[in-house]
Design a protein around this motif. Structure first.
Motif, PDB file in Angstrom:
ATOM      1  N   ILE A   1       0.850  -1.191   0.000  1.00  0.00           N
ATOM      2  CA  ILE A   1       0.000   0.000   0.000  1.00  0.00           C
ATOM      3  C   ILE A   1       0.882   1.238   0.000  1.00  0.00           C
ATOM      4  O   ILE A   1       2.018   1.216   0.512  1.00  0.00           O
ATOM      5  CB  ILE A   1      -0.944   0.002   1.224  1.00  0.00           C
ATOM      6  CG1 ILE A   1      -0.154  -0.119   2.533  1.00  0.00           C
ATOM      7  CG2 ILE A   1      -1.963  -1.109   1.116  1.00  0.00           C
ATOM      8  CD1 ILE A   1      -1.009  -0.034   3.780  1.00  0.00           C
TER       9      ILE A   1
ATOM     10  N   CYS B   1     -12.441   1.532  -0.487  1.00  0.00           N
ATOM     11  CA  CYS B   1     -11.909   0.730   0.621  1.00  0.00           C
ATOM     12  C   CYS B   1     -12.272   1.351   1.955  1.00  0.00           C
ATOM     13  O   CYS B   1     -12.566   2.548   2.059  1.00  0.00           O
ATOM     14  CB  CYS B   1     -10.388   0.590   0.502  1.00  0.00           C
ATOM     15  SG  CYS B   1      -9.475   2.141   0.670  1.00  0.00           S
TER      16      CYS B   1
ATOM     17  N   LEU C   1      -3.287   0.720  -3.722  1.00  0.00           N
ATOM     18  CA  LEU C   1      -3.213  -0.685  -3.332  1.00  0.00           C
ATOM     19  C   LEU C   1      -2.688  -1.446  -4.530  1.00  0.00           C
ATOM     20  O   LEU C   1      -3.385  -1.585  -5.542  1.00  0.00           O
ATOM     21  CB  LEU C   1      -4.586  -1.227  -2.924  1.00  0.00           C
ATOM     22  CG  LEU C   1      -5.057  -0.978  -1.480  1.00  0.00           C
ATOM     23  CD1 LEU C   1      -5.180   0.499  -1.191  1.00  0.00           C
ATOM     24  CD2 LEU C   1      -6.390  -1.677  -1.238  1.00  0.00           C
TER      25      LEU C   1
END
Length: 402
Positions: A108, A152, A175
């Motif tokens: 990430i 997310c 991501l």
């Protein structure tokens, strides 16, 4: 008379402080071991139990698992798929909801900050199934899931790792190779055993499947909510029957899946806690036995050093029971003092270790009481022989002792 003997005992032991301290070392170690181990173990299982209690008594986890039976070694078993979860929901009347959860790991990134975390792909009903909700923003919706949207929901630890600035909801993070919009932040749960319980990112199930591919479904579990927790055993039977039909298992085939409930976890934790407490009791028993031998040894030395004093006491009217009581009082003071010091050391060690490991400390009053009583019993048991030896001395021979 007993109070006067205690006062004499304290004076005699204080006159040889270092010797008295070293004598009680075994008792100190034994009692400290009991207090520390019991407090740390109970604190750990209290934290774990609370973690699973948050899931609710109507929670069941289903996982695919190869049977431990000859002939099944290396055999492929079907993973848990989303369509299978829908089948379970339709054919088990006590199942209220099923939330598939697919696990994976990704790099990430936020600006120049790069890290790794656990990715969990699931469905919007996940929050209600496991009683775990967003703190800010929202969870993703069924529309987000069906449209494979790149949204997310993040855990509190991810904010810290990527140094995401406020306002967090609405910001973009990366991501893997894709950019995702943060739509919510989950409530913080802290850490356990030094591991963060907030280091994860939730994605819509279909979005996660696009990222990881179909093979990652092998790492899918089901979180199941039962409508009536009082009928948990019946619900488990329904789940097993539906799963066996869906997975086309024959009557003599073993289950290629397992069920895990809060009750089972609590039972296992209770057994482990009992074993750990038993180990602590064994350590304490050995240490107290060694300490008791030390007390007996030093009391025999004390009887030899004070033979003339014993003779004088008997010459002026002291009886054997008075001499015996005097030396029993000294042994009792030695062992009880060691027990009290051990309690203090055990509590201190408990706080230091639990603070470093990240779970609460539970100081058990029964364990403290038992430790004090047991250390006193050690003093009386191992001090009785030296006390009886002192009481059996002949006054004339004692007065002539050099």
């Amino acid at each position: 008379m007993f109070g006067e003997n205690l006062a004499i005992a304290f004076r005699a032991l204080w006159a040889n402080k270092m010797r008295s301290l070293l004598t009680t070392l075994g008792v100190v170690i034994g009692v400290a071991a009991v207090i520390a181990v019991v407090s740390i173990v109970q604190g750990f299982f209290f934290a774990v139990n609370n973690l699973f209690k948050d899931l609710g008594s109507g929670w069941v986890r289903v996982m695919a698992e190869r049977p431990e039976r000859p002939g099944w070694e290396g055999k492929l078993i079907p993973p848990l798929r989303r369509a299978d979860a829908d089948y379970l929901l339709e054919h088990a009347s006590l199942v209220q909801d099923v939330a598939p959860a697919m696990f994976g790991g990704l790099q990430i990134k936020n600006g120049e900050r790069i890290s790794h975390t656990t990715i969990l792909g699931t469905v919007p009903g996940y929050m209600d199934v496991v009683n775990f909700y967003v703190d800010r923003g929202r969870f993703f919706t069924w529309i987000d899931d069906k449209a494979h949207r790149k949204v997310c929901v993040i855990g509190a630890k991810v904010i810290e790792k990527l140094e995401i600035e406020e306002p967090i909801v609405g910001r973009e993070i990366q991501l893997g190779p894709d950019s995702f919009t943060i739509v919510g932040v989950m409530e913080a749960r802290g850490q356990l055993i030094g591991l963060s319980l907030d280091d994860y990112i939730f994605l819509p199930y279909e979005t996660a499947r696009n990222i990881f591919g179909e093979e990652q479904t092998n790492n899918t579990i089901w979180e199941v909510a039962v409508s009536d927790p009082d009928k948990m055993e019946l619900a488990k039977t329904q789940i097993i029957d539906a799963m066996r039909r869906r997975r086309r298992l024959k009557a003599d085939d073993p289950d290629d899946f397992i069920l895990l409930s809060q009750e089972q976890i609590t039972s296992v934790l209770g057994s482990i806690s009992g074993y750990a407490t038993g180990v602590a009791a064994g350590i304490a028993g050995v240490a107290l036995f060694v300490g008791g031998i030390g007390i007996m040894n030093i009391m025999l030395v004390s009887v030899a050093e004070r033979t003339r004093e014993i003779g004088i006491r008997m010459a002026v009217g002291a009886r054997s029971k008075h001499v015996r009581l005097q030396f029993l009082a000294e042994a009792l003071v030695l062992s009880t003092s060691g027990g009290l010091i051990g309690i203090g050391v055990g509590i201190l060690v408990s706080w230091l270790m639990a603070g470093g490991l990240g779970w609460p400390v539970l100081i058990s009053s029964p364990s403290i009481l038992v430790s004090v009583l047991f250390s006193a019993a050690v003093g009386v048991f191992f001090g009785y022989y030296p006390a009886s030896k002192a009481a059996a001395l002949d006054p004339i021979e004692a007065l002539r002792y050099e």
